[in-house]
Design a protein around this motif. Structure first.
Motif, PDB file in Angstrom:
ATOM      1  N   GLN A 118      -9.460   6.443   7.893  1.00 49.83           N
ATOM      2  CA  GLN A 118      -8.553   7.535   7.550  1.00 49.83           C
ATOM      3  C   GLN A 118      -8.745   8.005   6.115  1.00 49.83           C
ATOM      4  O   GLN A 118      -7.940   8.788   5.607  1.00 49.83           O
ATOM      5  CB  GLN A 118      -7.104   7.106   7.776  1.00 49.83           C
ATOM      6  N   LYS A 119      -9.811   7.572   5.477  1.00 50.67           N
ATOM      7  CA  LYS A 119     -10.076   7.963   4.101  1.00 50.67           C
ATOM      8  C   LYS A 119     -11.238   8.958   4.061  1.00 50.67           C
ATOM      9  O   LYS A 119     -12.316   8.697   4.583  1.00 50.67           O
ATOM     10  CB  LYS A 119     -10.412   6.736   3.250  1.00 50.67           C
ATOM     11  N   PHE A 120     -10.980  10.114   3.438  1.00 53.28           N
ATOM     12  CA  PHE A 120     -11.971  11.186   3.362  1.00 53.28           C
ATOM     13  C   PHE A 120     -11.958  11.773   1.946  1.00 53.28           C
ATOM     14  O   PHE A 120     -10.887  12.047   1.402  1.00 53.28           O
ATOM     15  CB  PHE A 120     -11.660  12.286   4.374  1.00 53.28           C
ATOM     16  N   THR A 121     -13.125  11.974   1.394  1.00 48.18           N
ATOM     17  CA  THR A 121     -13.234  12.556   0.056  1.00 48.18           C
ATOM     18  C   THR A 121     -13.512  14.048   0.157  1.00 48.18           C
ATOM     19  O   THR A 121     -14.486  14.469   0.780  1.00 48.18           O
ATOM     20  CB  THR A 121     -14.366  11.880  -0.740  1.00 48.18           C
ATOM     21  N   PHE A 122     -12.627  14.853  -0.444  1.00 47.92           N
ATOM     22  CA  PHE A 122     -12.813  16.300  -0.535  1.00 47.92           C
ATOM     23  C   PHE A 122     -13.475  16.543  -1.888  1.00 47.92           C
ATOM     24  O   PHE A 122     -12.825  16.500  -2.919  1.00 47.92           O
ATOM     25  CB  PHE A 122     -11.445  16.988  -0.458  1.00 47.92           C
ATOM     26  N   ASN A 123     -14.797  16.788  -1.903  1.00 45.16           N
ATOM     27  CA  ASN A 123     -15.509  16.855  -3.174  1.00 45.16           C
ATOM     28  C   ASN A 123     -15.557  18.273  -3.747  1.00 45.16           C
ATOM     29  O   ASN A 123     -15.089  19.236  -3.135  1.00 45.16           O
ATOM     30  CB  ASN A 123     -16.907  16.250  -3.052  1.00 45.16           C
ATOM     31  N   GLN A 127     -17.100  19.851   0.456  1.00 40.45           N
ATOM     32  CA  GLN A 127     -17.386  19.001   1.609  1.00 40.45           C
ATOM     33  C   GLN A 127     -16.257  17.991   1.809  1.00 40.45           C
ATOM     34  O   GLN A 127     -15.678  17.493   0.842  1.00 40.45           O
ATOM     35  CB  GLN A 127     -18.696  18.243   1.416  1.00 40.45           C
ATOM     36  N   ILE A 128     -15.976  17.683   3.073  1.00 38.41           N
ATOM     37  CA  ILE A 128     -15.030  16.625   3.397  1.00 38.41           C
ATOM     38  C   ILE A 128     -15.857  15.499   4.002  1.00 38.41           C
ATOM     39  O   ILE A 128     -16.329  15.594   5.138  1.00 38.41           O
ATOM     40  CB  ILE A 128     -13.950  17.121   4.368  1.00 38.41           C
ATOM     41  N   ARG A 129     -16.077  14.442   3.212  1.00 40.11           N
ATOM     42  CA  ARG A 129     -16.960  13.351   3.614  1.00 40.11           C
ATOM     43  C   ARG A 129     -16.147  12.121   3.999  1.00 40.11           C
ATOM     44  O   ARG A 129     -15.155  11.783   3.357  1.00 40.11           O
ATOM     45  CB  ARG A 129     -17.925  12.988   2.479  1.00 40.11           C
ATOM     46  N   SER A 130     -16.601  11.447   5.048  1.00 45.01           N
ATOM     47  CA  SER A 130     -15.977  10.195   5.456  1.00 45.01           C
ATOM     48  C   SER A 130     -16.276   9.120   4.426  1.00 45.01           C
ATOM     49  O   SER A 130     -17.422   8.938   4.026  1.00 45.01           O
ATOM     50  CB  SER A 130     -16.524   9.775   6.826  1.00 45.01           C
ATOM     51  N   ASP A 131     -15.243   8.380   3.988  1.00 45.93           N
ATOM     52  CA  ASP A 131     -15.483   7.294   3.048  1.00 45.93           C
ATOM     53  C   ASP A 131     -16.207   6.138   3.722  1.00 45.93           C
ATOM     54  O   ASP A 131     -16.904   5.362   3.057  1.00 45.93           O
ATOM     55  CB  ASP A 131     -14.155   6.803   2.458  1.00 45.93           C
ATOM     56  N   MET A 133     -18.566   6.523   6.137  1.00 46.32           N
ATOM     57  CA  MET A 133     -19.962   6.961   6.221  1.00 46.32           C
ATOM     58  C   MET A 133     -20.110   8.240   5.393  1.00 46.32           C
ATOM     59  O   MET A 133     -19.976   9.347   5.921  1.00 46.32           O
ATOM     60  CB  MET A 133     -20.376   7.190   7.672  1.00 46.32           C
ATOM     61  N   PRO A 134     -20.348   8.117   4.099  1.00 48.98           N
ATOM     62  CA  PRO A 134     -20.389   9.281   3.207  1.00 48.98           C
ATOM     63  C   PRO A 134     -21.448  10.316   3.563  1.00 48.98           C
ATOM     64  O   PRO A 134     -21.400  11.444   3.060  1.00 48.98           O
ATOM     65  CB  PRO A 134     -20.673   8.666   1.831  1.00 48.98           C
ATOM     66  N   GLU A 135     -22.397   9.959   4.420  1.00 47.48           N
ATOM     67  CA  GLU A 135     -23.410  10.929   4.830  1.00 47.48           C
ATOM     68  C   GLU A 135     -22.883  11.899   5.885  1.00 47.48           C
ATOM     69  O   GLU A 135     -23.561  12.868   6.235  1.00 47.48           O
ATOM     70  CB  GLU A 135     -24.656  10.218   5.365  1.00 47.48           C
ATOM     71  N   LEU A 136     -21.665  11.660   6.375  1.00 49.00           N
ATOM     72  CA  LEU A 136     -21.069  12.531   7.382  1.00 49.00           C
ATOM     73  C   LEU A 136     -20.084  13.512   6.757  1.00 49.00           C
ATOM     74  O   LEU A 136     -19.235  13.130   5.945  1.00 49.00           O
ATOM     75  CB  LEU A 136     -20.341  11.704   8.445  1.00 49.00           C
ATOM     76  N   CYS A 137     -20.193  14.786   7.140  1.00 50.74           N
ATOM     77  CA  CYS A 137     -19.306  15.847   6.658  1.00 50.74           C
ATOM     78  C   CYS A 137     -18.533  16.462   7.826  1.00 50.74           C
ATOM     79  O   CYS A 137     -19.084  16.611   8.924  1.00 50.74           O
ATOM     80  CB  CYS A 137     -20.122  16.965   5.997  1.00 50.74           C
ATOM     81  N   MET A 138     -17.293  16.833   7.575  1.00 49.65           N
ATOM     82  CA  MET A 138     -16.543  17.534   8.605  1.00 49.65           C
ATOM     83  C   MET A 138     -17.211  18.874   8.870  1.00 49.65           C
ATOM     84  O   MET A 138     -17.497  19.640   7.940  1.00 49.65           O
ATOM     85  CB  MET A 138     -15.084  17.739   8.199  1.00 49.65           C
ATOM     86  N   THR A 139     -17.467  19.161  10.153  1.00 45.33           N
ATOM     87  CA  THR A 139     -18.310  20.290  10.541  1.00 45.33           C
ATOM     88  C   THR A 139     -17.651  21.107  11.642  1.00 45.33           C
ATOM     89  O   THR A 139     -17.194  20.555  12.646  1.00 45.33           O
ATOM     90  CB  THR A 139     -19.674  19.779  11.053  1.00 45.33           C
TER      91      THR A 139
END
Length: 212
Positions: A118-123, A127-131, A133-139
């Motif tokens: 449930q942790k996601f970084t909005f950079n 991009q909204i990346r999964s903490d 798996m940081p290589e994944l972006c909300m698409t």
């Protein structure tokens, strides 16, 4: 003296409420694509009858109606900024959740419990990346289907987490918005032709599948 205490108590209560106030924002794709009103992350189901079990998808942003983000498209800004948590306004104990740590993962909405999924970084790049798996972006998916209402008709697309890729940055770049600021210039033709009599013809180059 009692009246003074009552007034002071009321003022303190108001200040406490203001300090604890939270800001509802929509999570909106920056690119308009084929929807000038904007694409927003949305709880599946109607605005007043959302179905948390159905997870999240992309939908026409409702702020064009002039009433700010609706509950089924609103997340608490403060939780996003301070906790990397996308907590929904409609159900303030439910959070955006990565269903499984893989490319193409479904995005569910589940009880907020501070789990890693449930942790996601909005950079800063949007991009909204999964903490997890940081290589994944909300698409946002590249296939559009018509919704069930609106004038003009609302549009819908699936949303998932996919590998971050500059080639599809227009579908992986997001912003937070509290108020509608007018229609955007679209960059694609609508991929369907709607027949008010009930028929729907598919535009050229579009398949029927909605999978990732």
């Amino acid at each position: 003296m009692n009246k003074l205490h009552m007034v002071l108590g009321s003022l303190l209560a108001l200040f406490a409420m203001a300090a604890n106030a939270q800001t509802p924002v929509e999570v909106k794709l920056v690119a308009a694509l084929d929807e000038a009103r904007g694409w927003c992350i949305d709880l599946r189901g109607g605005a007043n009858a959302g179905e948390p079990i159905g997870g999240l998808h992309g939908h026409t942003c409702y702020t064009y109606n002039g009433n700010g983000p609706t509950n089924d498209q609103a997340f608490f800004l403060e939780n996003i900024e301070s906790d990397n948590e996308f907590r929904m306004v409609a159900f303030d104990d439910l959070c955006m959740t990565l269903w499984e740590p893989r490319d193409g993962s479904f995005i569910s909405i589940e009880t907020c419990d501070d789990r890693a999924q449930q942790k996601f970084t909005f950079n800063e790049a949007g991009q909204i990346r999964s903490d997890v798996m940081p290589e994944l972006c909300m698409t946002l998916h590249d296939t559009t289907v018509p919704g069930g209402g609106g004038n003009p008709l609302h549009l819908m697309r699936d949303v998932m987490f996919e590998t971050c890729d500059d080639a599809i940055a227009d579908r992986q770049t997001w912003e937070l918005r509290a108020d509608y600021d007018g229609p955007q210039e679209t960059s694609e033709e609508p991929p369907y032709v709607f027949n008010p009599a009930g028929a729907m013809g598919m535009g050229t180059g579009m398949g029927m599948g909605m999978g990732p």
